[in-house]
Design a protein around this motif. Structure first.
Motif, PDB file in Angstrom:
ATOM      1  N   THR A 110      -1.703   0.605  -4.833  1.00 45.39           N
ATOM      2  CA  THR A 110      -1.007  -0.620  -4.489  1.00 45.39           C
ATOM      3  C   THR A 110       0.142  -0.765  -5.463  1.00 45.39           C
ATOM      4  O   THR A 110      -0.010  -0.530  -6.653  1.00 45.39           O
ATOM      5  CB  THR A 110      -1.941  -1.835  -4.561  1.00 45.39           C
ATOM      6  OG1 THR A 110      -2.520  -1.907  -5.850  1.00 45.39           O
ATOM      7  CG2 THR A 110      -3.031  -1.745  -3.514  1.00 45.39           C
ATOM      8  N   PHE A 162      -4.358   6.740  -2.711  1.00 43.00           N
ATOM      9  CA  PHE A 162      -3.971   5.393  -2.294  1.00 43.00           C
ATOM     10  C   PHE A 162      -3.652   4.598  -3.546  1.00 43.00           C
ATOM     11  O   PHE A 162      -4.366   4.692  -4.543  1.00 43.00           O
ATOM     12  CB  PHE A 162      -5.146   4.744  -1.542  1.00 43.00           C
ATOM     13  CG  PHE A 162      -5.086   3.247  -1.458  1.00 43.00           C
ATOM     14  CD1 PHE A 162      -4.218   2.621  -0.576  1.00 43.00           C
ATOM     15  CD2 PHE A 162      -5.894   2.454  -2.260  1.00 43.00           C
ATOM     16  CE1 PHE A 162      -4.165   1.237  -0.494  1.00 43.00           C
ATOM     17  CE2 PHE A 162      -5.849   1.067  -2.179  1.00 43.00           C
ATOM     18  CZ  PHE A 162      -4.977   0.459  -1.299  1.00 43.00           C
ATOM     19  N   MET A 198     -11.075   1.487   0.346  1.00 43.35           N
ATOM     20  CA  MET A 198     -10.256   2.671   0.632  1.00 43.35           C
ATOM     21  C   MET A 198     -10.924   3.945   0.125  1.00 43.35           C
ATOM     22  O   MET A 198     -10.823   5.000   0.750  1.00 43.35           O
ATOM     23  CB  MET A 198      -8.863   2.504   0.030  1.00 43.35           C
ATOM     24  CG  MET A 198      -8.070   1.351   0.654  1.00 43.35           C
ATOM     25  SD  MET A 198      -7.955   1.406   2.461  1.00 43.35           S
ATOM     26  CE  MET A 198      -6.814   2.752   2.667  1.00 43.35           C
ATOM     27  N   THR A 199     -11.624   3.860  -0.985  1.00 44.10           N
ATOM     28  CA  THR A 199     -12.308   5.034  -1.529  1.00 44.10           C
ATOM     29  C   THR A 199     -13.465   5.456  -0.637  1.00 44.10           C
ATOM     30  O   THR A 199     -13.721   6.649  -0.470  1.00 44.10           O
ATOM     31  CB  THR A 199     -12.777   4.765  -2.976  1.00 44.10           C
ATOM     32  OG1 THR A 199     -11.637   4.381  -3.760  1.00 44.10           O
ATOM     33  CG2 THR A 199     -13.404   5.995  -3.586  1.00 44.10           C
ATOM     34  N   ASP A 238       0.848  -1.194   0.000  1.00 46.83           N
ATOM     35  CA  ASP A 238       0.000   0.000   0.000  1.00 46.83           C
ATOM     36  C   ASP A 238       0.880   1.240   0.000  1.00 46.83           C
ATOM     37  O   ASP A 238       1.913   1.279   0.664  1.00 46.83           O
ATOM     38  CB  ASP A 238      -0.876   0.054   1.259  1.00 46.83           C
ATOM     39  CG  ASP A 238      -1.959  -0.998   1.280  1.00 46.83           C
ATOM     40  OD1 ASP A 238      -2.177  -1.687   0.273  1.00 46.83           O
ATOM     41  OD2 ASP A 238      -2.611  -1.128   2.341  1.00 46.83           O
ATOM     42  N   TYR A 276      -8.639   8.743  -3.045  1.00 42.76           N
ATOM     43  CA  TYR A 276      -8.608   8.434  -4.471  1.00 42.76           C
ATOM     44  C   TYR A 276      -7.757   7.176  -4.618  1.00 42.76           C
ATOM     45  O   TYR A 276      -6.646   7.122  -4.105  1.00 42.76           O
ATOM     46  CB  TYR A 276      -7.996   9.588  -5.264  1.00 42.76           C
ATOM     47  CG  TYR A 276      -8.896  10.796  -5.337  1.00 42.76           C
ATOM     48  CD1 TYR A 276      -9.710  11.006  -6.443  1.00 42.76           C
ATOM     49  CD2 TYR A 276      -8.941  11.725  -4.296  1.00 42.76           C
ATOM     50  CE1 TYR A 276     -10.547  12.114  -6.508  1.00 42.76           C
ATOM     51  CE2 TYR A 276      -9.774  12.834  -4.361  1.00 42.76           C
ATOM     52  CZ  TYR A 276     -10.574  13.021  -5.463  1.00 42.76           C
ATOM     53  OH  TYR A 276     -11.405  14.116  -5.532  1.00 42.76           O
ATOM     54  N   SER A 277      -8.279   6.159  -5.322  1.00 47.22           N
ATOM     55  CA  SER A 277      -7.593   4.867  -5.388  1.00 47.22           C
ATOM     56  C   SER A 277      -7.073   4.557  -6.788  1.00 47.22           C
ATOM     57  O   SER A 277      -7.810   4.671  -7.771  1.00 47.22           O
ATOM     58  CB  SER A 277      -8.542   3.750  -4.954  1.00 47.22           C
ATOM     59  OG  SER A 277      -8.859   3.894  -3.586  1.00 47.22           O
ATOM     60  N   TYR A 278      -5.811   4.125  -6.846  1.00 40.29           N
ATOM     61  CA  TYR A 278      -5.122   3.832  -8.105  1.00 40.29           C
ATOM     62  C   TYR A 278      -4.512   2.443  -8.075  1.00 40.29           C
ATOM     63  O   TYR A 278      -4.135   1.940  -7.022  1.00 40.29           O
ATOM     64  CB  TYR A 278      -3.991   4.849  -8.340  1.00 40.29           C
ATOM     65  CG  TYR A 278      -4.482   6.250  -8.555  1.00 40.29           C
ATOM     66  CD1 TYR A 278      -4.679   6.747  -9.838  1.00 40.29           C
ATOM     67  CD2 TYR A 278      -4.768   7.080  -7.480  1.00 40.29           C
ATOM     68  CE1 TYR A 278      -5.141   8.041 -10.036  1.00 40.29           C
ATOM     69  CE2 TYR A 278      -5.220   8.377  -7.671  1.00 40.29           C
ATOM     70  CZ  TYR A 278      -5.413   8.853  -8.955  1.00 40.29           C
ATOM     71  OH  TYR A 278      -5.870  10.126  -9.151  1.00 40.29           O
ATOM     72  N   ASP A 279      -4.374   1.851  -9.268  1.00 43.93           N
ATOM     73  CA  ASP A 279      -3.739   0.542  -9.418  1.00 43.93           C
ATOM     74  C   ASP A 279      -2.655   0.646 -10.491  1.00 43.93           C
ATOM     75  O   ASP A 279      -2.733   1.484 -11.393  1.00 43.93           O
ATOM     76  CB  ASP A 279      -4.781  -0.499  -9.829  1.00 43.93           C
ATOM     77  CG  ASP A 279      -4.264  -1.924  -9.804  1.00 43.93           C
ATOM     78  OD1 ASP A 279      -3.202  -2.182  -9.188  1.00 43.93           O
ATOM     79  OD2 ASP A 279      -4.920  -2.800 -10.398  1.00 43.93           O
ATOM     80  N   TYR A 328     -10.001  -1.466  -3.354  1.00 44.59           N
ATOM     81  CA  TYR A 328     -10.021  -0.085  -3.834  1.00 44.59           C
ATOM     82  C   TYR A 328     -11.293   0.638  -3.390  1.00 44.59           C
ATOM     83  O   TYR A 328     -11.252   1.789  -2.953  1.00 44.59           O
ATOM     84  CB  TYR A 328      -9.891  -0.037  -5.359  1.00 44.59           C
ATOM     85  CG  TYR A 328      -8.596  -0.640  -5.830  1.00 44.59           C
ATOM     86  CD1 TYR A 328      -7.387   0.026  -5.655  1.00 44.59           C
ATOM     87  CD2 TYR A 328      -8.570  -1.896  -6.414  1.00 44.59           C
ATOM     88  CE1 TYR A 328      -6.190  -0.534  -6.070  1.00 44.59           C
ATOM     89  CE2 TYR A 328      -7.378  -2.462  -6.828  1.00 44.59           C
ATOM     90  CZ  TYR A 328      -6.193  -1.785  -6.645  1.00 44.59           C
ATOM     91  OH  TYR A 328      -5.012  -2.350  -7.049  1.00 44.59           O
TER      92      TYR A 328
END
Length: 153
Positions: free
Chosen positions: A26, A24, A88-89, A13, A94-97, A85
């Motif tokens: 991963t 955020f 966390m959102t 993370d 804001y969630s990214y991969d 995701y």
């Protein structure tokens, strides 16, 4: 400190800020920003803090995500992929991969989901703010569907 081998083999993370909101992502075996890789202790403080936050927001899943995942991995979005995701959102992040899977040197990430009500940096406790502020995105998170890790200082 996270070693190069740990960074290449673990899905870690990572939290960052643009000075107003929090992101955020991963790592998926990718290189971490130096500010994250430099201290496992501080990293664990952030992980414990953000993972324990209550849900405060509805979630907007990236409308291009299904198309993007089909291109990257050959299959579309499913609940299992979205689970972490979305979690966390819902906390306002804001969630990214990672976009370039199986390539530890690829530094590109795509937006998975954004919050309707983003968590603001100003609402964080001082100790969390001090750690998080070390990992800074050089643009405005809310305007970006794609992030290059090289833009995180």
């Amino acid at each position: 400190m996270y070693t190069e081998i740990e960074q290449e083999t673990l899905d870690i993370d990572c939290f960052f800020t643009d000075g107003k909101y929090i992101g955020f992502m991963t790592s998926c075996g990718g290189k971490l920003p130096d500010s994250v890789a430099g201290s496992k202790e501080e990293h664990h403080v952030l992980v414990n803090y953000f993972r324990s936050l209550p849900e405060i927001s509805e979630v907007l899943v990236n409308s291009e995500l299904d198309r993007l995942l089909i291109k990257i991995v050959g299959s579309g979005v499913d609940e299992r992929y979205l689970e972490d995701y979305v979690s966390m959102t819902k906390k306002g992040l804001y969630s990214y991969d990672k976009t370039g899977l199986n390539n530890s040197l690829d530094s590109h990430y795509h937006l998975v989901a954004s919050p309707n009500e983003p968590l603001k940096l100003e609402s964080l406790p001082k100790d969390i703010l001090n750690i998080l502020s070390k990992t800074r995105f050089l643009n405005h998170i809310e305007n970006f569907r794609e992030i290059n890790l090289l833009e995180i200082d």
